[in-house]
Design a protein around this motif. Structure first.
Motif, PDB file in Angstrom:
ATOM      1  N   ASN A  28       0.818  -1.226   0.000  1.00 23.08           N
ATOM      2  CA  ASN A  28       0.000   0.000   0.000  1.00 23.08           C
ATOM      3  C   ASN A  28       0.847   1.268   0.000  1.00 23.08           C
ATOM      4  OD1 ASN A  28      -0.105   1.464   2.839  1.00 23.08           O
ATOM      5  ND2 ASN A  28       0.300  -0.687   3.131  1.00 23.08           N
ATOM      6  N   GLY A  29       2.179   1.099   0.111  1.00 25.24           N
ATOM      7  CA  GLY A  29       3.071   2.246  -0.043  1.00 25.24           C
ATOM      8  C   GLY A  29       3.137   3.152   1.172  1.00 25.24           C
ATOM      9  N   SER A  30       2.641   2.664   2.304  1.00 27.75           N
ATOM     10  CA  SER A  30       2.598   3.572   3.448  1.00 27.75           C
ATOM     11  C   SER A  30       3.807   3.417   4.368  1.00 27.75           C
ATOM     12  CB  SER A  30       1.304   3.376   4.227  1.00 27.75           C
ATOM     13  OG  SER A  30       1.396   2.201   4.980  1.00 27.75           O
ATOM     14  N   GLY A  31       4.843   2.684   3.942  1.00 30.27           N
ATOM     15  CA  GLY A  31       6.051   2.627   4.766  1.00 30.27           C
ATOM     16  C   GLY A  31       6.196   1.322   5.518  1.00 30.27           C
ATOM     17  N   ASN A  32       6.523   1.418   6.816  1.00 32.68           N
ATOM     18  CA  ASN A  32       6.821   0.225   7.605  1.00 32.68           C
ATOM     19  C   ASN A  32       5.559  -0.558   7.953  1.00 32.68           C
ATOM     20  OD1 ASN A  32       9.457   1.043   7.620  1.00 32.68           O
ATOM     21  ND2 ASN A  32       9.293   2.081   9.609  1.00 32.68           N
ATOM     22  N   VAL A  33       5.616  -1.864   7.696  1.00 27.37           N
ATOM     23  CA  VAL A  33       4.451  -2.704   7.988  1.00 27.37           C
ATOM     24  C   VAL A  33       4.811  -3.732   9.065  1.00 27.37           C
ATOM     25  CG1 VAL A  33       2.759  -4.342   7.049  1.00 27.37           C
ATOM     26  CG2 VAL A  33       3.583  -2.448   5.620  1.00 27.37           C
ATOM     27  N   LEU A  34       4.042  -3.745  10.124  1.00 28.40           N
ATOM     28  CA  LEU A  34       4.205  -4.726  11.195  1.00 28.40           C
ATOM     29  C   LEU A  34       3.091  -5.754  11.061  1.00 28.40           C
ATOM     30  CD1 LEU A  34       5.556  -5.609  13.899  1.00 28.40           C
ATOM     31  CD2 LEU A  34       3.923  -4.093  15.067  1.00 28.40           C
ATOM     32  N   VAL A  35       3.503  -7.033  10.927  1.00 28.18           N
ATOM     33  CA  VAL A  35       2.517  -8.108  10.788  1.00 28.18           C
ATOM     34  C   VAL A  35       2.439  -8.850  12.116  1.00 28.18           C
ATOM     35  CG1 VAL A  35       1.898 -10.209   9.545  1.00 28.18           C
ATOM     36  CG2 VAL A  35       3.145  -8.387   8.373  1.00 28.18           C
ATOM     37  N   GLY A  36       1.285  -8.815  12.735  1.00 28.60           N
ATOM     38  CA  GLY A  36       1.067  -9.572  13.962  1.00 28.60           C
ATOM     39  C   GLY A  36       0.643 -10.977  13.579  1.00 28.60           C
ATOM     40  N   THR A  37       1.403 -11.982  14.028  1.00 27.13           N
ATOM     41  CA  THR A  37       1.111 -13.357  13.619  1.00 27.13           C
ATOM     42  C   THR A  37       0.422 -14.130  14.731  1.00 27.13           C
ATOM     43  OG1 THR A  37       3.346 -13.969  14.312  1.00 27.13           O
ATOM     44  CG2 THR A  37       3.000 -13.543  11.966  1.00 27.13           C
ATOM     45  N   ALA A  38      -0.375 -15.115  14.306  1.00 23.29           N
ATOM     46  CA  ALA A  38      -0.962 -16.089  15.223  1.00 23.29           C
ATOM     47  C   ALA A  38      -0.468 -17.454  14.771  1.00 23.29           C
ATOM     48  CB  ALA A  38      -2.480 -16.036  15.146  1.00 23.29           C
ATOM     49  N   GLY A  60      11.709 -10.648  -7.269  1.00 18.33           N
ATOM     50  CA  GLY A  60      12.640  -9.713  -6.644  1.00 18.33           C
ATOM     51  C   GLY A  60      12.062  -8.959  -5.453  1.00 18.33           C
ATOM     52  N   TYR A  61      11.015  -9.475  -4.859  1.00 15.37           N
ATOM     53  CA  TYR A  61      10.389  -8.755  -3.755  1.00 15.37           C
ATOM     54  C   TYR A  61      11.263  -8.692  -2.509  1.00 15.37           C
ATOM     55  CZ  TYR A  61       9.233 -13.267  -1.577  1.00 15.37           C
ATOM     56  OH  TYR A  61       9.299 -14.489  -0.984  1.00 15.37           O
ATOM     57  N   GLU A  62      12.264  -9.598  -2.456  1.00 12.95           N
ATOM     58  CA  GLU A  62      13.072  -9.687  -1.240  1.00 12.95           C
ATOM     59  C   GLU A  62      13.680  -8.339  -0.848  1.00 12.95           C
ATOM     60  OE1 GLU A  62      13.233 -11.796  -3.717  1.00 12.95           O
ATOM     61  OE2 GLU A  62      13.348 -13.869  -3.017  1.00 12.95           O
ATOM     62  N   GLU A  63      14.226  -7.636  -1.879  1.00 12.62           N
ATOM     63  CA  GLU A  63      14.899  -6.370  -1.559  1.00 12.62           C
ATOM     64  C   GLU A  63      13.922  -5.348  -0.988  1.00 12.62           C
ATOM     65  OE1 GLU A  63      17.100  -5.025  -4.962  1.00 12.62           O
ATOM     66  OE2 GLU A  63      17.989  -7.039  -5.081  1.00 12.62           O
ATOM     67  N   GLU A  64      12.745  -5.320  -1.571  1.00 15.89           N
ATOM     68  CA  GLU A  64      11.735  -4.354  -1.110  1.00 15.89           C
ATOM     69  C   GLU A  64      11.355  -4.634   0.351  1.00 15.89           C
ATOM     70  OE1 GLU A  64       9.226  -2.394  -3.009  1.00 15.89           O
ATOM     71  OE2 GLU A  64       9.767  -2.874  -5.078  1.00 15.89           O
ATOM     72  N   PHE A  65      11.339  -5.909   0.688  1.00 15.10           N
ATOM     73  CA  PHE A  65      10.842  -6.288   2.004  1.00 15.10           C
ATOM     74  C   PHE A  65      11.874  -6.145   3.113  1.00 15.10           C
ATOM     75  CE2 PHE A  65       7.039  -9.279   1.163  1.00 15.10           C
ATOM     76  CZ  PHE A  65       6.409  -8.246   0.506  1.00 15.10           C
ATOM     77  N   GLU A  66      13.138  -6.147   2.709  1.00 15.67           N
ATOM     78  CA  GLU A  66      14.193  -6.260   3.702  1.00 15.67           C
ATOM     79  C   GLU A  66      14.050  -5.261   4.855  1.00 15.67           C
ATOM     80  OE1 GLU A  66      16.966  -8.213   5.469  1.00 15.67           O
ATOM     81  OE2 GLU A  66      16.169  -8.872   3.548  1.00 15.67           O
ATOM     82  N   GLU A  67      13.775  -4.016   4.507  1.00 15.70           N
ATOM     83  CA  GLU A  67      13.803  -2.969   5.526  1.00 15.70           C
ATOM     84  C   GLU A  67      12.455  -2.670   6.152  1.00 15.70           C
ATOM     85  OE1 GLU A  67      16.399  -1.476   6.780  1.00 15.70           O
ATOM     86  OE2 GLU A  67      17.657  -2.760   5.521  1.00 15.70           O
ATOM     87  N   CYS A  68      11.390  -3.023   5.466  1.00 13.57           N
ATOM     88  CA  CYS A  68      10.132  -2.405   5.885  1.00 13.57           C
ATOM     89  C   CYS A  68       9.053  -3.375   6.367  1.00 13.57           C
ATOM     90  CB  CYS A  68       9.584  -1.530   4.760  1.00 13.57           C
ATOM     91  SG  CYS A  68       9.224  -2.475   3.295  1.00 13.57           S
TER      92      CYS A  68
END
Ligand code: F6R
Length: 281
Positions: A28-38, A60-68
């Motif tokens: 969604n382009g809003s920056g840092n995403v925190l995923v709460g897992t169960a 190539g999604y790995e690079e995008e995900f690394e930081e955020c």
């Protein structure tokens, strides 16, 4: 609160839909995403679908995900014999490592089952607060206890604004978990757990509650259409002021359909979900 009840025929379809909500949150382009897992049986297919979607559709999604992207687990058993190197036979940590934590990320958090529980509660409360502050979007996945409506390990009677705490598992939960994870042997199920409280959970921007199978039909109806009470922890979700998706299959939605009718449910596709997530940010 904006709440959508979604009814898919099967748990396979429902899990695919749930994974699309996480996909929408990630992109969604809003920056840092925190995923709460169960953990537990319910989200297993959703995690598989997330992995599949990223592998097939996002080269190539790995690079995008690394930081955020970060992951924060709701709860964990307390295990007297465990150490950091020697986790118990059935371990939430291992379950998450083998499923969801494979998605590239910078960090993941789980209450440590091998630290003094009182100390670990204080520590994890800080973790939850720090990660909540780090996140631009916090999306929490939840399952629900079959009979008593627990979320995380918030047992009936837990104050609806509780923070991270030690929970003593009730008989129903011990029996349900023995069947699911310990070959029916109740003596093997840990009796205590550390869990994020309902107060922590309600801080999420988006909550995705999944429930599948006929054994969850009544408690789902009770949680959303009968009295709000500490005796049914999931009923606290009715005070939630974020965006809530309740994702059901034909079996778990049966009591709502019988008692409240089909109009409760909304038909959404993945494009609608993208738009809803964007509108809420
Ligand atoms: C586990 C958790 C629990 C489960 C609930 C349902 O991390 O938070 O609340 O979601 O016990 O378990 P399953 O999905 O196995 O029916």
């Amino acid at each position: 609160m904006q709440c959508f009840f979604i009814n898919k025929h099967t748990r396979e379809e429902a899990s695919e839909f749930a994974a699309r909500i996480f996909e929408a949150a990630f992109w969604n382009g809003s920056g840092n995403v925190l995923v709460g897992t169960a953990t537990g049986q319910t989200p297993v297919l959703t995690y598989k679908n997330m992995q599949r979607i990223f592998n097939e559709e996002y080269d190539g999604y790995e690079e995008e995900f690394e930081e955020c992207i970060r992951f924060m687990q709701l709860d964990n058993y307390v295990s007297d014999d465990a150490t950091a190197e020697n986790l118990p036979e059935y371990s939430y940590q291992r379950e998450l490592e083998e499923s969801i934590w494979k998605i590239p990320h910078n960090a993941h958090f789980i209450p440590r089952e091998y630290i003094d529980p009182e100390e670990e509660c204080k520590h994890y409360e800080k973790v939850v607060e720090e990660q909540r502050n780090w996140a631009d979007l916090y999306i929490q996945l939840l399952g629900i206890g079959d009979k008593d409506g627990h979320i995380g390990f918030n047992m009936p009677g837990t104050p609806l604004d509780a923070g991270v705490h030690i929970a003593t598992l009730n008989e129903e939960t011990i029996e349900a978990n023995a069947k699911k994870f310990f070959n029916g042997d109740t003596s093997k199920v840990p009796k205590k757990a550390i869990t994020m409280g309902i107060g922590n959970i309600l801080q999420a921007d988006v909550i995705v509650l999944e429930a599948f199978g006929s054994e969850k039909a009544e408690i789902i109806h009770k949680s959303f259409f009968e009295d709000m009470t500490e005796e049914v922890p999931a009923s606290a979700l009715r005070t939630y002021d974020g965006l809530l998706f309740v994702i059901l299959d034909d079996e778990s939605s049966s009591a709502i359909r019988e008692k409240e009718g089909d109009d409760v449910f909304t038909n959404l596709d993945k494009y609608d979900v993208n738009q809803i997530i964007l509108d809420n940010n």
